[in-house]
Design a protein around this motif. Sequence first.
Motif, PDB file in Angstrom:
ATOM      1  N   PRO A  20    -121.246 -68.356 -72.131  1.00 14.00           N
ATOM      2  CA  PRO A  20    -121.448 -69.657 -72.789  1.00 14.00           C
ATOM      3  C   PRO A  20    -120.373 -70.694 -72.476  1.00 14.00           C
ATOM      4  O   PRO A  20    -120.702 -71.862 -72.228  1.00 14.00           O
ATOM      5  N   LEU A  21    -119.105 -70.306 -72.494  1.00 10.64           N
ATOM      6  CA  LEU A  21    -118.043 -71.286 -72.241  1.00 10.64           C
ATOM      7  C   LEU A  21    -118.158 -71.875 -70.842  1.00 10.64           C
ATOM      8  O   LEU A  21    -117.965 -73.081 -70.635  1.00 10.64           O
ATOM      9  N   LEU A  22    -118.510 -71.042 -69.875  1.00 12.44           N
ATOM     10  CA  LEU A  22    -118.673 -71.543 -68.517  1.00 12.44           C
ATOM     11  C   LEU A  22    -119.884 -72.462 -68.407  1.00 12.44           C
ATOM     12  O   LEU A  22    -119.873 -73.449 -67.664  1.00 12.44           O
ATOM     13  N   ARG A  23    -120.951 -72.138 -69.151  1.00 15.46           N
ATOM     14  CA  ARG A  23    -122.126 -73.021 -69.151  1.00 15.46           C
ATOM     15  C   ARG A  23    -121.764 -74.398 -69.710  1.00 15.46           C
ATOM     16  O   ARG A  23    -122.168 -75.435 -69.173  1.00 15.46           O
ATOM     17  N   LEU A  24    -121.018 -74.419 -70.818  1.00 15.80           N
ATOM     18  CA  LEU A  24    -120.619 -75.700 -71.403  1.00 15.80           C
ATOM     19  C   LEU A  24    -119.777 -76.509 -70.422  1.00 15.80           C
ATOM     20  O   LEU A  24    -119.977 -77.719 -70.263  1.00 15.80           O
ATOM     21  N   THR A  25    -118.828 -75.833 -69.768  1.00 13.40           N
ATOM     22  CA  THR A  25    -117.972 -76.505 -68.801  1.00 13.40           C
ATOM     23  C   THR A  25    -118.797 -77.036 -67.633  1.00 13.40           C
ATOM     24  O   THR A  25    -118.583 -78.159 -67.148  1.00 13.40           O
ATOM     25  N   TRP A  26    -119.743 -76.250 -67.193  1.00  9.77           N
ATOM     26  CA  TRP A  26    -120.613 -76.630 -66.073  1.00  9.77           C
ATOM     27  C   TRP A  26    -121.410 -77.894 -66.410  1.00  9.77           C
ATOM     28  O   TRP A  26    -121.493 -78.833 -65.625  1.00  9.77           O
ATOM     29  N   HIS A 168    -118.342 -81.489 -78.208  1.00 12.14           N
ATOM     30  CA  HIS A 168    -116.983 -81.722 -77.731  1.00 12.14           C
ATOM     31  C   HIS A 168    -116.938 -81.741 -76.205  1.00 12.14           C
ATOM     32  O   HIS A 168    -116.318 -82.627 -75.599  1.00 12.14           O
ATOM     33  N   THR A 169    -117.585 -80.787 -75.579  1.00 15.77           N
ATOM     34  CA  THR A 169    -117.554 -80.737 -74.117  1.00 15.77           C
ATOM     35  C   THR A 169    -118.320 -81.910 -73.513  1.00 15.77           C
ATOM     36  O   THR A 169    -117.889 -82.490 -72.514  1.00 15.77           O
ATOM     37  N   GLN A 170    -119.453 -82.275 -74.111  1.00 12.15           N
ATOM     38  CA  GLN A 170    -120.210 -83.411 -73.588  1.00 12.15           C
ATOM     39  C   GLN A 170    -119.428 -84.714 -73.723  1.00 12.15           C
ATOM     40  O   GLN A 170    -119.414 -85.538 -72.807  1.00 12.15           O
ATOM     41  N   ALA A 171    -118.778 -84.906 -74.859  1.00  7.58           N
ATOM     42  CA  ALA A 171    -118.002 -86.132 -75.062  1.00  7.58           C
ATOM     43  C   ALA A 171    -116.831 -86.199 -74.092  1.00  7.58           C
ATOM     44  O   ALA A 171    -116.519 -87.269 -73.551  1.00  7.58           O
ATOM     45  N   PHE A 172    -116.192 -85.066 -73.845  1.00 10.39           N
ATOM     46  CA  PHE A 172    -115.078 -85.084 -72.901  1.00 10.39           C
ATOM     47  C   PHE A 172    -115.578 -85.338 -71.481  1.00 10.39           C
ATOM     48  O   PHE A 172    -114.935 -86.053 -70.712  1.00 10.39           O
ATOM     49  N   GLY A 173    -116.710 -84.748 -71.127  1.00  8.29           N
ATOM     50  CA  GLY A 173    -117.282 -85.021 -69.811  1.00  8.29           C
ATOM     51  C   GLY A 173    -117.593 -86.493 -69.627  1.00  8.29           C
ATOM     52  O   GLY A 173    -117.348 -87.078 -68.558  1.00  8.29           O
ATOM     53  N   TRP A 174    -118.138 -87.130 -70.683  1.00  2.36           N
ATOM     54  CA  TRP A 174    -118.398 -88.573 -70.633  1.00  2.36           C
ATOM     55  C   TRP A 174    -117.087 -89.334 -70.460  1.00  2.36           C
ATOM     56  O   TRP A 174    -117.005 -90.255 -69.623  1.00  2.36           O
TER      57      TRP A 174
END
Length: 243
Positions: A20-26, A168-174
């Motif tokens: 899961p963590l890798l999927r979020l990062t991806w 959190h991951t989506q906001a940081f990616g943005w």
Amino acid sequence: MCTGRAVVTTTEPVVDPVPPLLRLTWLASPALPIGAFSYSEVLEAAVEQGLVHDDASAGAWLSQQLRLLARGDLAAIAQGINAWRAGDEPALRELARWLRMTRDGAEARLQSEQMGQSLLVWLRGQPMATPAQLALLTACGEGHPMPYAFVMSLALATIDVPVDQALHTQAFGWAENQVQAALKAVPLGQTAGQRVLTRLASEIPAAVAEAIATPPARRQLFAPMLSVLAARHETQYSRLFRS
């Protein structure tokens, strides 16, 4: 129109070998092949108008955009994750319509549709969503291109993590993508860009909390001056970005 709650099922459960963590990062990575790097989301127009000219003004501008994102698309993604996991088809159809209707300019529609279609192509090639979910996603589009936030909500719903972690991951990616746009458009140096990213990262937890707490009836993207700038960008003489 559907009424009640329709549960999405499949006799072929999907087993994703990626943790899961890798999927979020991806999904948050700028390397995801959806074209996010080509959109500045009006930042380039703000630079042209002199509203953004250094790291302090870039940080202030993007901080405002993060707050708008929290009550708009981040809230929509949070609600979409929950609806996909619950199999709530009426909520999904309403969400898809809202995302289409709130793109109030040509560039915003182009970004949502192009990134949505590219993400859908990627998602279909990954062991994440079930055939039934992909079929429902197409049905919810009602013949229109899939909005990016709607497809992303499905992708995130398939990952076994709490909603706040996904946001959190989506906001940081943005934020990372917007800082990269600022480096080119302002322009900024790498150190200045990291100062802007530090500010945004510190504000993301509050933005995510607001997004999760925002009910569907209070989602909104009302920002008329931003829409005016976006319209001006369509005919801006020199452009690096598509929005």
